[in-house]
Design a protein around this motif. Sequence first.
Motif, short mmCIF file in Angstrom:
data_model
loop_
_atom_site.label_atom_id
_atom_site.label_comp_id
_atom_site.label_asym_id
_atom_site.label_seq_id
_atom_site.Cartn_x
_atom_site.Cartn_y
_atom_site.Cartn_z
N PHE A 173 0.78 -1.36 0.11
CA PHE A 173 0.02 0.04 -0.02
C PHE A 173 1.08 1.08 0.08
N GLU A 174 0.18 2.27 -0.55
CA GLU A 174 0.84 3.59 -0.47
C GLU A 174 -0.22 4.67 -0.18
N ASP A 175 0.13 5.67 0.83
CA ASP A 175 -0.84 6.60 1.14
C ASP A 175 -0.37 7.91 0.47
N LYS A 231 4.09 7.29 2.02
CA LYS A 231 4.47 6.24 2.94
C LYS A 231 3.87 4.85 2.35
N HIS A 232 4.84 4.01 2.68
CA HIS A 232 4.44 2.58 2.32
C HIS A 232 4.00 1.92 3.41
N ALA A 233 3.18 0.70 3.24
CA ALA A 233 2.78 -0.15 4.25
C ALA A 233 2.57 -1.81 3.51
N MET A 262 0.94 -5.70 3.92
CA MET A 262 0.46 -7.21 4.81
C MET A 262 0.55 -8.17 4.14
N SER A 299 -5.75 3.91 1.35
CA SER A 299 -4.41 4.03 0.85
C SER A 299 -4.67 3.29 -0.78
N PRO A 332 -4.20 6.71 -4.37
CA PRO A 332 -4.83 7.02 -2.88
C PRO A 332 -5.81 8.17 -2.76
N ASN A 365 -1.39 5.39 6.39
CA ASN A 365 -0.84 4.19 6.71
C ASN A 365 -0.37 3.85 8.07
N LYS A 372 -4.15 2.08 11.52
CA LYS A 372 -4.60 0.66 11.11
C LYS A 372 -5.85 0.18 11.35
N PRO A 430 -3.81 -0.81 6.38
CA PRO A 430 -3.35 0.58 6.59
C PRO A 430 -4.17 1.53 5.94
#
Lengths: 160, 154
Positions: A17-19, A23-25, A27, A56, B68, B76, B79, B97
């Motif tokens: 994911f990217e917001d 920023k990256h996250a 799962m 995101s 996004p 992000n 959560k 996120p």
Amino acid sequence: MIGAFALALSNVLELLFEDDNGKHASMKFFIDNTETDPAAGAAAAISTAAQNISNSALYETNILIVAEDADAGDPTTGPYDRASDKAALTFSSADGTPVILQIGAPDESIFLDAWEVNPANSDVVALVDAMTTNAVTQEGSAILGLRKGNRRRPPRRKGQ
Amino acid sequence: MAGLSTRVKCTFRGPYDLEFSVTFFVPPGIVDPTDSRVQAIVAAINAVTHAVCFRIELTASQPHVVTPTASAVYVNEDKAEFIFRGEGGLAHTFKVPGLLPSILGTSKEKIDATAGLPLAFVTAVADNAQGAGGEALAAPDFGMRRAARKTLKK
């Protein structure tokens, strides 16, 4: 020598994911080892449901498929047998992208003079053939051949 | 749009139990580490090193073209946390996120996972995901909002 590789019981589904701030996250899930298509089945179902509850952007879905060899045999020793001692082989490709393989603990027999890879060595020839026949660049272009090969020593062993 | 290639990462074990990895790419239709084309490359690399390959990991990728939400309330670091239960009650926690504000209840902390989009997510995970050993996961009735941020130093 290699033995028999066996698939792990589960594959790993990874969602990236990217917001809006950049920023990256990520799962990760375990899924059945028969699920190998990131665009269908379990991957598609979980990806769609996760994106639907997130602001995101889910920009990439990956499936990691793992196999291990419990009987891989024992490593051997030699003058360049450390993992940080590398043979760096640079291949040319159809789209101009250089492809570099960095192989640790290289066998000393593949070198001409301890620094330059011998392109006529039979094992080097076999590796080049395997790469040009079976591998591609990250963008999917064909690999054409070996451009050069040399040894890279670890920094703290400059005297050797 | 499928990925243009499949990444192959081979992990080798050398003398003194030191490990390193070699990465290369193969055509996108190859998704089996025991495929003859992958094995041919691994065998050729094994022949030029003192180390032995004991692990092969393929990564099949699917990129998505998506943007996004601008100026989102939650980013992000925020959560939506759902705790599933596996065999023996072992917890399997998944955190989505950048959660949508609309899935939160009036407390802005708790998420009702028995209806709507949260139900669809926990159902998709319970139906398709599993524990590492293949055990089934039981979906929770609720989730919680978690904020993962460093505390300010005084």
